[in-house]
Design an enzyme around this catalytic site. Structure first.
Site, PDB file in Angstrom:
ATOM      1  N   ARG A 156       0.854  -1.187   0.000  1.00  0.00           N
ATOM      2  CA  ARG A 156       0.000   0.000   0.000  1.00  0.00           C
ATOM      3  C   ARG A 156       0.890   1.237   0.000  1.00  0.00           C
ATOM      4  NH1 ARG A 156      -3.643  -2.559  -1.659  1.00  0.00           N
ATOM      5  NH2 ARG A 156      -5.613  -3.044  -0.658  1.00  0.00           N
ATOM      6  N   HIS A 179      -1.493   0.833  -9.708  1.00  0.00           N
ATOM      7  CA  HIS A 179      -2.191  -0.110  -8.813  1.00  0.00           C
ATOM      8  C   HIS A 179      -2.842  -1.262  -9.607  1.00  0.00           C
ATOM      9  CE1 HIS A 179      -4.221  -0.494  -4.617  1.00  0.00           C
ATOM     10  NE2 HIS A 179      -4.138  -1.682  -5.219  1.00  0.00           N
TER      11      HIS A 179
HETATM   12  N1  LIG Z   1      -1.006  -3.739  -5.454  1.00  0.00           N
HETATM   13  C1  LIG Z   1      -1.979  -4.619  -5.599  1.00  0.00           C
HETATM   14  O1  LIG Z   1      -2.555  -4.791  -6.682  1.00  0.00           O
HETATM   15  C2  LIG Z   1      -2.379  -5.452  -4.439  1.00  0.00           C
HETATM   16  C3  LIG Z   1      -1.873  -5.218  -3.182  1.00  0.00           C
HETATM   17  N2  LIG Z   1      -2.196  -6.047  -2.138  1.00  0.00           N
HETATM   18  C4  LIG Z   1      -1.612  -5.801  -0.812  1.00  0.00           C
HETATM   19  O2  LIG Z   1      -0.932  -6.988  -0.366  1.00  0.00           O
HETATM   20  C5  LIG Z   1      -1.238  -7.174   1.004  1.00  0.00           C
HETATM   21  C6  LIG Z   1      -0.939  -8.604   1.444  1.00  0.00           C
HETATM   22  O3  LIG Z   1      -1.927  -9.494   0.993  1.00  0.00           O
HETATM   23  P1  LIG Z   1      -1.917 -11.042   1.431  1.00  0.00           P
HETATM   24  O4  LIG Z   1      -0.608 -11.669   1.118  1.00  0.00           O
HETATM   25  O5  LIG Z   1      -3.156 -11.653   0.877  1.00  0.00           O
HETATM   26  O6  LIG Z   1      -2.039 -10.905   3.007  1.00  0.00           O
HETATM   27  P2  LIG Z   1      -1.750 -12.010   4.123  1.00  0.00           P
HETATM   28  O7  LIG Z   1      -2.570 -11.650   5.285  1.00  0.00           O
HETATM   29  O8  LIG Z   1      -1.865 -13.381   3.557  1.00  0.00           O
HETATM   30  O9  LIG Z   1      -0.196 -11.790   4.492  1.00  0.00           O
HETATM   31  C7  LIG Z   1       0.253 -10.670   5.200  1.00  0.00           C
HETATM   32  C8  LIG Z   1       1.708 -10.885   5.621  1.00  0.00           C
HETATM   33  O10 LIG Z   1       2.187  -9.683   6.209  1.00  0.00           O
HETATM   34  C9  LIG Z   1       2.800  -9.974   7.448  1.00  0.00           C
HETATM   35  N3  LIG Z   1       2.646  -8.851   8.382  1.00  0.00           N
HETATM   36  C10 LIG Z   1       1.500  -8.200   8.716  1.00  0.00           C
HETATM   37  N4  LIG Z   1       1.750  -7.234   9.626  1.00  0.00           N
HETATM   38  C11 LIG Z   1       3.091  -7.297   9.877  1.00  0.00           C
HETATM   39  C12 LIG Z   1       3.957  -6.574  10.741  1.00  0.00           C
HETATM   40  N5  LIG Z   1       3.500  -5.589  11.536  1.00  0.00           N
HETATM   41  N6  LIG Z   1       5.265  -6.918  10.751  1.00  0.00           N
HETATM   42  C13 LIG Z   1       5.736  -7.932   9.969  1.00  0.00           C
HETATM   43  N7  LIG Z   1       4.967  -8.646   9.120  1.00  0.00           N
HETATM   44  C14 LIG Z   1       3.660  -8.328   9.083  1.00  0.00           C
HETATM   45  C15 LIG Z   1       2.086 -11.208   7.959  1.00  0.00           C
HETATM   46  O11 LIG Z   1       2.874 -11.871   8.915  1.00  0.00           O
HETATM   47  C16 LIG Z   1       1.878 -11.990   6.659  1.00  0.00           C
HETATM   48  O12 LIG Z   1       3.028 -12.743   6.374  1.00  0.00           O
HETATM   49  C17 LIG Z   1      -2.684  -6.707   1.116  1.00  0.00           C
HETATM   50  O13 LIG Z   1      -3.051  -6.410   2.441  1.00  0.00           O
HETATM   51  C18 LIG Z   1      -2.676  -5.479   0.222  1.00  0.00           C
HETATM   52  O14 LIG Z   1      -2.267  -4.356   0.974  1.00  0.00           O
HETATM   53  C19 LIG Z   1      -3.022  -7.111  -2.333  1.00  0.00           C
HETATM   54  C20 LIG Z   1      -3.546  -7.387  -3.571  1.00  0.00           C
HETATM   55  C21 LIG Z   1      -3.280  -6.575  -4.713  1.00  0.00           C
HETATM   56  O1  LIG Z   2      -6.430  -6.711  -3.533  1.00  0.00           O
HETATM   57  C1  LIG Z   2      -6.079  -5.574  -3.147  1.00  0.00           C
HETATM   58  O2  LIG Z   2      -5.987  -5.255  -1.953  1.00  0.00           O
HETATM   59  C2  LIG Z   2      -5.768  -4.583  -4.169  1.00  0.00           C
HETATM   60  O3  LIG Z   2      -5.071  -3.646  -3.919  1.00  0.00           O
HETATM   61  C3  LIG Z   2      -6.345  -4.752  -5.542  1.00  0.00           C
HETATM   62  O4  LIG Z   2      -5.536  -4.173  -6.496  1.00  0.00           O
HETATM   63  C4  LIG Z   2      -7.734  -4.150  -5.587  1.00  0.00           C
HETATM   64  O5  LIG Z   2      -8.325  -4.350  -6.859  1.00  0.00           O
HETATM   65  P1  LIG Z   2      -9.767  -3.685  -7.226  1.00  0.00           P
HETATM   66  O6  LIG Z   2     -10.772  -4.246  -6.284  1.00  0.00           O
HETATM   67  O7  LIG Z   2      -9.614  -2.207  -7.124  1.00  0.00           O
HETATM   68  O8  LIG Z   2     -10.025  -4.134  -8.637  1.00  0.00           O
END
Ligand SMILES: NC(=O)C1=CN([C@@H]2O[C@H](COP(=O)(O)OP(=O)(O)OC[C@H]3O[C@@H](n4cnc5c(N)ncnc54)[C@H](O)[C@@H]3O)[C@@H](O)[C@H]2O)C=CC1
Ligand SMILES: O=C(O)C(=O)[C@H](O)COP(=O)(O)O
Length: 313
Positions: free
Chosen positions: A228, A276
């Site tokens: 993020r 994004h």
């Molecule tokens: N740019 C994009 O298109 C997208 C971005 N994202 C971002 O990726 C993030 C991660 O998604 P997932 O892997 O599904 O989440 P998840 O919950 O499976 O994994 C999160 C990881 O972060 C670690 N973590 C959380 N807080 C922490 C802290 N304070 N210190 C150290 N490690 C910490 C956890 O231990 C875990 O390994 C989402 O929350 C979102 O912000 C997700 C999807 C798309």
């Molecule tokens: O999965 C997340 O968290 C993301 O940041 C995704 O990029 C969000 O995708 P949309 O819902 O905006 O298509």
């Protein structure tokens, strides 16, 4: 019929949501969140991205809030979001595969200095440059080894990168050196050549990638942020790029989105900007994931990827 309101992808995405749900369970009927033909009391489930503040509270029979993304910060930012309801984060193979591809592309782009060659092409310049390292010589350190980070780790290993990760707790991923908690962050950073952020946005992770953190990386390290925008302090990154402490960056997420036209990041010669898009699974893929979770819920089985208020994600 089981009524699901969707607020993700715009009204034009509704047919894809509808078909995606119907393909798994014909009882599931998807509607745009503003569809006046659906009475609030009929709604059992919602799939949302940035719901209007207070709107979820107007649905008296809502059973589950599904985030259309893996992050839930866009829902929990509203102090009035219905905390008594289960909140499920987007997951599944499609989300992880797409993110793995983005991270692999980012690390290869940094390794091969894609930005340099793209600028050369724009100027019609034969901008030859030696590539100093192979993947085997660039240690990738992934912050966040969850659904997405662990898939990215597997794919990077396949390309030859040595991979390590940092998370709240120790992980057992084959061949991945695992660092855990704040105490092990300095050792993780000191041995990371390409830092990849795949953390959720929480109070603990806000502003984590700042000048002090970047200074702990080996000189000339690179940064990828697909977590993020709140994780990375942009002025600190710009200073580190200027000083040479950081050699390049791939940024997919920003404090303000869309990234304002006057941001220095757009034209920076060492920065690749993407809007994004790191992992945007199709609505059909997301519908499949949500339908599977609804089936689990209705059969009394545990919900996947449940938001935990104590962890904040
Ligand atoms: N740019 C994009 O298109 C997208 C971005 N994202 C971002 O990726 C993030 C991660 O998604 P997932 O892997 O599904 O989440 P998840 O919950 O499976 O994994 C999160 C990881 O972060 C670690 N973590 C959380 N807080 C922490 C802290 N304070 N210190 C150290 N490690 C910490 C956890 O231990 C875990 O390994 C989402 O929350 C979102 O912000 C997700 C999807 C798309
Ligand atoms: O999965 C997340 O968290 C993301 O940041 C995704 O990029 C969000 O995708 P949309 O819902 O905006 O298509």
């Amino acid at each position: 019929m089981v009524k699901i309101l969707v607020k993700s992808g715009g009204p034009q995405a509704v047919p894809e949501w509808r078909d995606g749900f119907a393909a798994v369970d014909p009882r599931l009927s998807a509607h745009w969140w503003e569809d006046a033909s659906v009475r609030p009391e009929e709604v059992e489930y919602v799939v949302v991205w940035e719901p209007q503040p207070g709107w979820l509270n107007s649905l008296p029979n809502l059973k589950i809030v599904f985030s259309s993304g893996a992050g839930v910060d866009h829902i929990t930012a509203d102090p009035a979001w219905p905390r008594h309801l289960p909140l499920v984060r987007m997951g599944g193979d499609a989300t992880a595969q797409r993110m793995g591809e983005f991270i692999a592309w980012s690390c290869l782009s940094l390794l091969r200095d894609t930005r340099h060659f793209a600028l050369g092409q724009e100027r019609r310049q034969w901008a030859q440059k030696e590539v100093p390292h192979t993947a085997r010589e660039r240690r990738v350190g992934i912050m966040g080894l969850g659904n997405l980070g662990s898939q990215a780790a597997r794919m990077l290993q396949g390309l030859g990168f040595p991979v390590q990760g940092w998370a709240r707790s120790r992980k057992a991923l084959p061949g991945v050196v695992s660092f855990a908690g704040p105490a092990e962050l300095p050792a993780f950073l000191a041995s990371t050549d390409i830092l990849v952020c795949l953390l959720p946005s929480t109070p603990e992770t806000t502003g984590l990638i700042d000048a002090a953190l970047l200074a702990q990386l080996p000189r000339g390290a690179a940064v990828v942020n697909a977590g993020r925008g709140a994780h990375l302090r942009v002025p600190d990154l710009l200073s580190a790029l200027e000083s040479g402490q950081v050699s390049g960056a791939v940024l997919d997420v920003f404090p303000e989105e869309p990234l304002p036209a006057d941001s220095p990041l757009w034209a920076h010669p060492k920065v690749i900007v993407t809007p994004h898009v790191a992992s945007l699974p199709s609505r059909a893929e997301r519908a499949r994931y949500v339908a599977g979770a609804i089936a689990a819920f209705e059969a009394g089985r545990p919900l996947p990827n449940l938001y935990d208020p104590d962890r904040g994600y």
